[in-house]
Design a protein around this motif. Structure first.
Motif, short mmCIF file in Angstrom:
data_model
loop_
_atom_site.label_atom_id
_atom_site.label_comp_id
_atom_site.label_asym_id
_atom_site.label_seq_id
_atom_site.Cartn_x
_atom_site.Cartn_y
_atom_site.Cartn_z
N LEU A 343 1.03 -1.25 -0.08
CA LEU A 343 0.06 0.23 0.20
C LEU A 343 0.61 1.01 0.24
CD1 LEU A 343 -2.59 -0.78 2.70
CD2 LEU A 343 -2.86 -1.21 0.31
N PRO A 344 0.51 2.25 -0.74
CA PRO A 344 0.73 3.62 -0.74
C PRO A 344 1.39 4.19 0.82
CG PRO A 344 -1.12 4.13 -1.52
CD PRO A 344 -0.38 2.38 -1.35
N GLU A 345 2.22 4.97 1.27
CA GLU A 345 2.00 5.89 2.36
C GLU A 345 1.22 6.50 2.50
OE1 GLU A 345 5.35 8.06 2.53
OE2 GLU A 345 7.51 6.18 2.67
N HIS A 346 0.17 7.02 3.92
CA HIS A 346 -0.29 7.49 4.72
C HIS A 346 -1.75 7.22 3.61
CE1 HIS A 346 2.72 9.48 5.35
NE2 HIS A 346 3.31 10.01 4.54
N PHE A 347 -2.00 5.80 3.39
CA PHE A 347 -3.14 4.90 2.26
C PHE A 347 -3.99 4.72 4.22
CE2 PHE A 347 -5.87 2.29 0.69
CZ PHE A 347 -6.39 2.84 -0.69
N THR A 348 -5.43 4.20 4.33
CA THR A 348 -5.63 3.84 5.32
C THR A 348 -7.27 3.30 4.36
OG1 THR A 348 -5.50 6.01 6.43
CG2 THR A 348 -7.77 4.71 6.86
N PRO A 349 -6.85 1.81 4.57
CA PRO A 349 -7.36 0.50 4.07
C PRO A 349 -8.62 0.19 5.07
CG PRO A 349 -5.76 -0.62 5.08
CD PRO A 349 -5.37 1.05 5.04
N HIS A 350 -9.97 0.10 4.21
CA HIS A 350 -10.74 -0.46 4.97
C HIS A 350 -10.56 -1.57 5.83
CE1 HIS A 350 -14.96 -2.97 5.33
NE2 HIS A 350 -15.08 -1.47 5.34
N PRO A 351 -10.75 -1.76 6.97
CA PRO A 351 -10.59 -2.82 7.91
C PRO A 351 -11.06 -4.27 7.05
CG PRO A 351 -11.66 -1.71 9.49
CD PRO A 351 -11.97 -0.93 7.44
N GLU A 358 -3.32 -9.03 4.77
CA GLU A 358 -3.17 -10.17 5.85
C GLU A 358 -2.59 -11.40 5.36
OE1 GLU A 358 -4.26 -9.25 9.62
OE2 GLU A 358 -3.44 -7.48 9.63
N ALA A 359 -4.42 -11.66 4.56
CA ALA A 359 -3.96 -13.91 4.36
C ALA A 359 -3.48 -14.06 2.97
CB ALA A 359 -5.06 -13.56 3.44
N ARG A 360 -3.93 -12.28 2.02
CA ARG A 360 -3.07 -12.96 0.79
C ARG A 360 -0.77 -13.02 1.13
NH1 ARG A 360 -5.68 -9.26 -3.27
NH2 ARG A 360 -7.70 -10.10 -3.78
N ARG A 361 -0.20 -11.75 1.98
CA ARG A 361 1.33 -12.17 1.99
C ARG A 361 1.56 -13.86 2.30
NH1 ARG A 361 -0.43 -7.05 4.87
NH2 ARG A 361 0.06 -5.32 3.60
N LYS A 362 0.70 -14.16 3.53
CA LYS A 362 0.96 -15.46 3.31
C LYS A 362 0.16 -16.52 2.44
CE LYS A 362 -0.97 -14.67 7.90
NZ LYS A 362 -1.93 -15.36 9.58
N MET A 363 0.30 -15.91 1.14
CA MET A 363 0.00 -17.05 0.54
C MET A 363 1.60 -16.59 -0.38
SD MET A 363 -3.49 -16.40 -1.38
CE MET A 363 -5.39 -16.06 -0.01
N PHE A 364 2.11 -16.39 -0.58
CA PHE A 364 4.08 -16.26 -1.07
C PHE A 364 5.17 -16.51 -0.02
CE2 PHE A 364 0.85 -13.17 -3.15
CZ PHE A 364 0.22 -14.07 -4.43
N PHE A 425 -8.36 -0.75 -4.55
CA PHE A 425 -8.49 0.07 -3.31
C PHE A 425 -9.08 1.14 -2.54
CE2 PHE A 425 -4.69 -2.95 -2.44
CZ PHE A 425 -5.50 -4.22 -2.29
N TYR A 426 -9.44 1.84 -1.66
CA TYR A 426 -10.37 2.60 -1.56
C TYR A 426 -10.03 3.80 -0.16
CZ TYR A 426 -12.70 2.76 -6.20
OH TYR A 426 -13.08 2.99 -7.37
N ASP A 427 -9.22 4.69 -0.67
CA ASP A 427 -8.74 5.33 1.04
C ASP A 427 -9.82 5.49 2.01
OD1 ASP A 427 -8.04 7.72 2.76
OD2 ASP A 427 -5.91 6.59 2.08
N GLN A 428 -9.93 4.96 2.80
CA GLN A 428 -11.21 5.02 3.82
C GLN A 428 -11.31 6.81 4.37
OE1 GLN A 428 -13.97 3.08 3.79
NE2 GLN A 428 -12.25 2.17 2.21
#
Length: 858
Positions: A343-351, A358-364, A425-428
Motif C-alpha cells: 500500500l502507498p504511504e499514508h493510505f488508510t485501507p478498509h479493515p 494479511e491473508a494474501r501475504r501469507k500465500m507467498f 482499494f479506496y482510502d477510507q
C-alpha cells in the motif's frame, strides 16, 4: 457517397489519422468500391460464390476492408507533396443491423489507446444506420450511452442515418413513436442535423460540419439523411404490395443523379455532352471489369500453405502435442505477490482490505503456501504485465521486461460481484483509489485497466470484442455480473465471437469470464448456459481429429496438390517436388526471397521423409495420410473456433489466462468461473503449482499432476493412499467445475476408495487424447458423467458423443470387443435452469452426488 467523401476529407484536415467505419449491408458494395477503392472485378468475382471449397465465408455485402486514402485539401485539385494518409477500416458485420456499432466503438477506443491519443482527436468512429434500425434496436442507445463514460468514451462518433422512411415494408408511423428516427440520440446529448438527401451539396456541407463539431466538442453527432428507397428491400421485392401510393410518387420522381446533373448543366458547370461522356466511361469501366472477373478459386496448395504452419516441418515428433509452459520461477511469483499486497504511504485501507492483504501475504511464504482464486487471478494479471517469455533460471528481484497490456471490464468487476477481487482499494479517509496492478513494476510494466461498466451486456461485450481485434497481444477480459446475464449479449456471442473467424477471417483473444454454478440462488443466478457455448463449438462429435470430413478433404486435396507440384507421373510425391514446395512455402512464411534464409530446407525435407518413413522413391499417399492425421491431432486446437474451459483450481485459472496470451494463434476463450469456491478453503493451490514447468492441464486425474487436493491423497500418519490401485477401481466419475468438490467431500466422508474423480478442465475443443489416456488406466471401471445442471443443459449433450467416440477409439486400439459408454448422473431435464428453494437444491445436490458415488448401476 459524396457525404462520406466529405467526412473523410474534413477528418484529414482536422488531424484525424484513422477512421473506423461500421454499417449494415445496404449500400456496402457501393462504399467498398467508391470510397475504399475495392476493384469492381474483385466484387464480381466474389459474387460468383465459388472462391473456395475450404472456407464457409459470408455474403459479400457483409465483408470488411482496410485501406489508406489520401485527399487533397478542400478546393485543391491535387495532393500536396507531404500529405498524410488516412487509414480507413470497414468492420465486417452480420445482418443483425446495429450489432456492429459496439464493435466499431471498441476498435476506435483501442486504436486511441495504442496511438497514445489522449485527446481522442486522431482516431474517429463513423457509423451508418438505417432509419428503422437506429430507432428500433436496443443496441443503439446501449452504445450511445457509452459515449461519455470513462473507459469507453472515444471522443464522439459521427452517425449517418440513411433515412429511407421505411423499414422493409413498415411505414415510419408503425416503426417508432417519435417524428424522426434520430430522436433517440437526444438522450445522449448529440446534436442532430436533418438534411435533404436529394441535395448533394447540402449533404456535403452538413457532413463537414458534423466532423468539425466532433473534433471541437468530442461528442457524438448525428446526420439524418432524409431520402427515400427507390426499389424494394432486395432485388426480388415488390414494394407496391404494401406502399402503392408512395411508390407511384417515387416512380415519377427524378433520381438524385438526374436532378443534380440537370442543375449543373443549367448553371453551366458542365455540358450535357460532358455528362453523357462521363456516364459512358463509367459504364465502360464496369463492363470491362465484369469481363475480366475471375472465379479466383482457392487452390488446395494455397490453402495447405496457409493452414499447415511451420511447426509441421519442425524437429518434434509427429505424435506429440505442444505444451505451453506458463509457470514462473518462485522468486518472481513472490516478488509480484508482495507488490500486489503493498500500500502507498499514508493510505488508510478498509479493515476488510487490511485483513485481506494479511491473508494474501501469507500465500507467498514458500512453495507450499496455499493460494486462493482471486489471488491467482491477480498473479496472472501481474505477471502478464511484466512477463512475456518463460524464465528458465531463478532470478532474484523484479520480473522481466513488460509486454502485455491487460484490460478487465464488466459490471462491478473492480471489486468483484462476490467480494473477492478487490482490484481497486479506496482510502477510507480521502476516497482516493489505489490499483496495485498499476504498481507491480513502476516504469517497467504495461498498462492495466479495470473498468466498472454500465449496466449493459450487448453494448459492453461488443465494445470489448472490438477492442480485442486491434492488437492480439492485448489481454482483454469481459466479466458478466452473473453468467446468466450473458444471454443479453447473445447476438455478439453468436455473430462475432463464435463465428467471425470462419466468416471473415477476423480473430480475437477476448476472454469471457462467466460466473457459473448451482448454489441454490434460483434460476437467474445459477447458469451461464454452458450448453449454448458448447453448441457453438465446431469440433466433430463423432470423429477424432484427423478423421473428420473436413480433415479428410484437406489431406486428400493436399496430396493431390503436392503430387502436381512434384511433376511426377508416379503415385507418390518425389523428393524434388517436395523440395520445391517447401522452398516456396518457407519463402512465403518468412516473407523473404533470399536463398541464405532457406539453407535449412533440405534438412527439413529429410526430417519430413524420416517422419513419414519415406524412401528415395518418394512419399506414398498412405504415408502422407498417416503423417497428416498425426499432425492434425497434434495441432487440433488450431482448428477450434473458440476455447471453453471450466477450471477448478486457482493454479489452473492462472495458467489458462497466461496460456491465452502465449498461443501462436488467436482464439476467444470462455471461462466458467466459480462463485462459492471463491471463499471455499479446499479450492486453493500450492504456490509451487504456479512455478516453472507447470502448465494448464486439460484433464485432471485423481491424485495426479495439477490435482490441487493431491496433498490430501495419503493418510498423514501411515502414508497409505486413500484410493485403491487402478485395477480395483470400479467407477470413473467424470465431471467439470465446482461439482467436483461436492463429490470429493462426500467420497471422503463415506470413505469410498474405489471410485476416482476425473475433472474435465477444457471442455472444448474436446481433449480426446487425455480422456482416452486416463480412462484406459482403469480397465475394470464403468464410466459416468456427473453434472449439477439439468440433463438438457450443461455439458452433457456435448461430452456424451465425444466421450463415446474416444472410448470406441480406445477399445479398437486395445483390441477389446466391448465398448464402454458413458452414463449420465445429474438433475432431470428441466425448462428452468435451477430451483429457487435452498432446501430442494440441497436435496438435489446430495441425491446426484450419492448416485454418482454409491450406485452400481446408473
Amino acid at each position: 457517397v459524396p457525404g462520406l467523401h466529405a467526412i473523410m476529407q474534413r477528418a484529414v484536415e482536422q488531424g484525424v489519422e484513422h477512421v473506423q467505419l461500421g454499417m449494415a449491408h445496404r449500400g456496402r458494395l457501393n462504399i467498398l468500391v467508391n470510397i475504399l477503392g475495392k476493384s469492381p472485378e474483385m466484387v464480381f468475382a466474389e459474387m460468383d460464390g465459388r472462391n473456395s471449397e475450404f472456407h464457409v465465408g459470408d455474403v459479400k455485402y457483409h465483408l470488411g476492408m482496410s485501406t489508406a486514402l489520401r485527399f487533397p485539401p478542400d478546393g485543391a485539385a491535387s495532393l500536396p507533396p507531404h500529405s498524410h494518409a488516412l487509414t480507413v477500416g470497414l468492420t465486417p458485420n452480420p445482418s443483425h443491423l446495429e450489432a456492429v456499432n459496439a464493435v466499431v466503438t471498441g476498435q476506435v477506443y483501442s486504436q486511441q489507446v495504442h496511438m497514445g491519443d489522449a485527446h481522442k482527436s486522431r482516431a474517429m468512429g463513423l457509423l451508418i444506420h438505417g432509419d428503422a434500425a437506429f430507432s428500433g434496436l436496443g443496441i443503439t442507445p446501449e452504445v450511445m450511452q457509452l459515449s461519455k463514460v470513462p473507459g469507453y468514451s472515444t471522443g464522439g462518433t459521427v452517425h449517418i442515418i440513411v433515412n429511407n422512411q421505411i423499414g422493409f415494408t413498415t411505414d415510419p408511423k408503425r416503426a417508432r413513436s417519435t417524428p424522426y428516427p434520430s430522436d433517440i440520440a437526444k438522450a445522449a446529448g448529440a446534436p442532430i442535423f436533418h438534411v435533404n438527401a436529394d441535395d448533394p451539396e447540402a449533404v456535403v456541407r452538413v457532413c463537414k460540419l458534423a466532423v468539425d463539431y466532433r473534433q471541437r466538442f468530442r461528442n457524438d453527432v448525428v446526420v439524418d439523411l432524409v431520402g427515400y428507397r427507390r426499389n424494394g428491400h432486395n432485388e426480388q421485392d415488390d414494394p407496391t404490395l404494401t406502399q402503392p401510393t408512395s411508390y407511384r410518387k417515387i416512380r415519377s420522381h427524378p433520381t438524385c443523379l438526374e436532378k443534380y446533373s440537370a442543375k449543373l448543366i443549367e448553371e453551366g458547370s458542365v455540358t450535357a455532352a460532358q455528362y453523357d461522356l462521363w456516364r459512358q466511361e463509367a459504364w465502360k469501366v464496369w463492363t470491362e471489369a465484369f469481363a475480366r472477373k475471375q472465379s479466383s478459386k482457392e487452390a488446395a496448395s494455397h490453402f495447405l500453405r496457409s493452414n499447415i504452419t511451420g511447426e509441421a516441418l519442425g524437429p518434434e515428433k509427429a505424435t506429440e502435442r505442444p505444451i505451453e509452459y506458463t509457470g514462473l520461477v518462485l522468486e518472481s511469483l513472490q516478488y509480484v505477490g508482495r507488490r500486489l499486497c503493498a500500500l502507498p504511504e499514508h493510505f488508510t485501507p478498509h479493515p476488510h482490505i487490511q485483513k485481506l492483504l494479511e491473508a494474501r501475504r501469507k500465500m507467498f511464504t514458500d512453495a507450499e503456501s496455499r493460494v486462493d482464486w482471486a489471488t491467482a487471478e491477480q498473479l496472472a494479471f501481474g505477471t502478464l504485465l511484466c512477463h512475456h517469455e518463460r524464465e528458465d533460471t531463478v532470478v532474484a528481484g523484479p520480473p522481466s521486461v513488460p509486454h502485455v497490456h491487460v484490460r478487465l471490464s464488466g459490471q462491478d468487476c473492480s471489486r468483484g460481484t462476490f467480494n473477492q477481487r478487490h482490484a481497486v482499494f479506496y482510502d477510507q479517509v480521502t476516497n482516493k483509489p489505489h490499483v496495485p496492478l498499476q504498481h507491480v513494476l513502476p516504469g517497467h510494466q504495461d498498462e492495466f485497466q479495470v473498468w466498472d461498466s454500465p449496466l449493459s451486456e450487448a453494448g459492453v461485450l461488443g465494445f470489448e470484442y472490438g477492442y480485442s481485434l486491434l492488437n492480439p497481444t492485448t489481454a482483454v477480459m469481459w466479466e458478466a455480473q452473473f453468467g446468466d446475464f450473458a444471454n443479453n449479449a447473445q447476438v455478439v456471442i453468436d455473430q462475432f465471437i463464435a463465428s467471425a473467424e470462419e466468416k471473415w477471417g477476423q480473430t480475437s483473444r477476448l476472454v469471457l469470464l462467466l460466473p457459473h454454478g448451482y448454489d441454490g440462488q434460483g434460476p437467474d443466478h445459477s447458469s451461464a448456459r454452458m450448453e449454448r457455448f458448447l453448441q457453438l463449438c465446431n469440433d466433430d462429435p463423432d470423429t477424432l481429429p484427423g478423421t473428420a470430413p473436413k480433415h479428410r478433404k484437406l489431406i486428400e486435396s493436399g496430396y493431390r496438390a503436392l503430387r502436381a507440384a512434384s511433376n511426377s507421373d508416379d503415385a507418390s510425391i518425389s523428393r524434388n517436388g517436395l523440395l520445391s514446395f517447401l522452398h516456396d512455402f518457407l519463402a512465403d512464411s518468412l516473407n523473404t526471397k533470399g536463398d541464405e534464409d532457406l539453407e535449412g530446407v533440405p534438412a527439413i525435407m529429410d526430417n519430413l521423409f524420416n517422419q513419414m518413413g519415406a524412401g528415395e522413391e518418394g512419399i506414398t499417399e498412405k504415408q502422407w495420410e498417416r503423417f497428416m492425421v498425426q499432425y492434425i491431432r497434434r495441432h487440433f486446437e488450431k482448428d477450434a473456433n473458440m476455447f471453453v474451459v471450466n477450471v477448478t483450481t486457482p493454479a489452473q485459472y492462472f495458467h489458462v489466462l497466461r496460456m491465452q496470451m502465449r498461443r501462436p494463434f488467436c482464439k476467444p476463450l470462455v471461462v466458467f468461473t466459480p462463485k462459492w469456491l471463491l471463499h471455499h478453503r479446499p479450492c486453493t493451490s500450492a504456490l509451487k503449482d504456479f512455478s516453472t514447468s507447470a502448465f494448464f492441464t486439460r484433464v485432471i486425474d485423481d491424485g495426479k499432476f495439477s490435482d490441487n487436493t493431491r496433498h490430501l491423497s495419503h493418510h498423514p500418519q501411515t502414508g497409505e493412499p486413500y484410493l485403491l490401485d487402478a485395477p480395483a477401481i470400479r467407477r470413473v466419475v467424470m465431471c467439470t467445475g465446482q461439482v467436483y468438490y461436492r463429490l470429493s467431500q462426500l467420497r471422503r466422508s463415506r470413505k469410498i476408495r474405489d471410485i476416482v474423480l476425473v475433472r474435465l478442465e477444457m471442455i472444448a475443443p474436446f481433449p480426446h487424447d487425455r480422456v482416452t489416456s486416463i480412462v484406459s488406466e482403469y480397465k475394470n471401471a464403468d464410466l459416468v458423467w456427473c453434472q449439477e445442471e439439468p440433463k438438457n443443459m450443461g455439458a452433457w449433450a456435448y461430452v456424451q458423443p465425444r466421450i463415446n467416440t474416444a472410448m470406441r477409439s480406445m477399445c479398437e486400439s486395445m483390441g477389446t470387443g466391448m465398448v464402454r459408454e458413458v452414463q449420465y448422473v445429474g438433475r432431470a431435464a428441466s425448462a428452468a435452469t435451477a430451483t429457487a428453494s435452498p432446501e430442494i437444491h440441497a436435496a438435489e445436490m446430495l441425491d446426484l452426488a450419492e448416485n454418482a458415488l454409491m450406485l452400481d448401476d446408473v
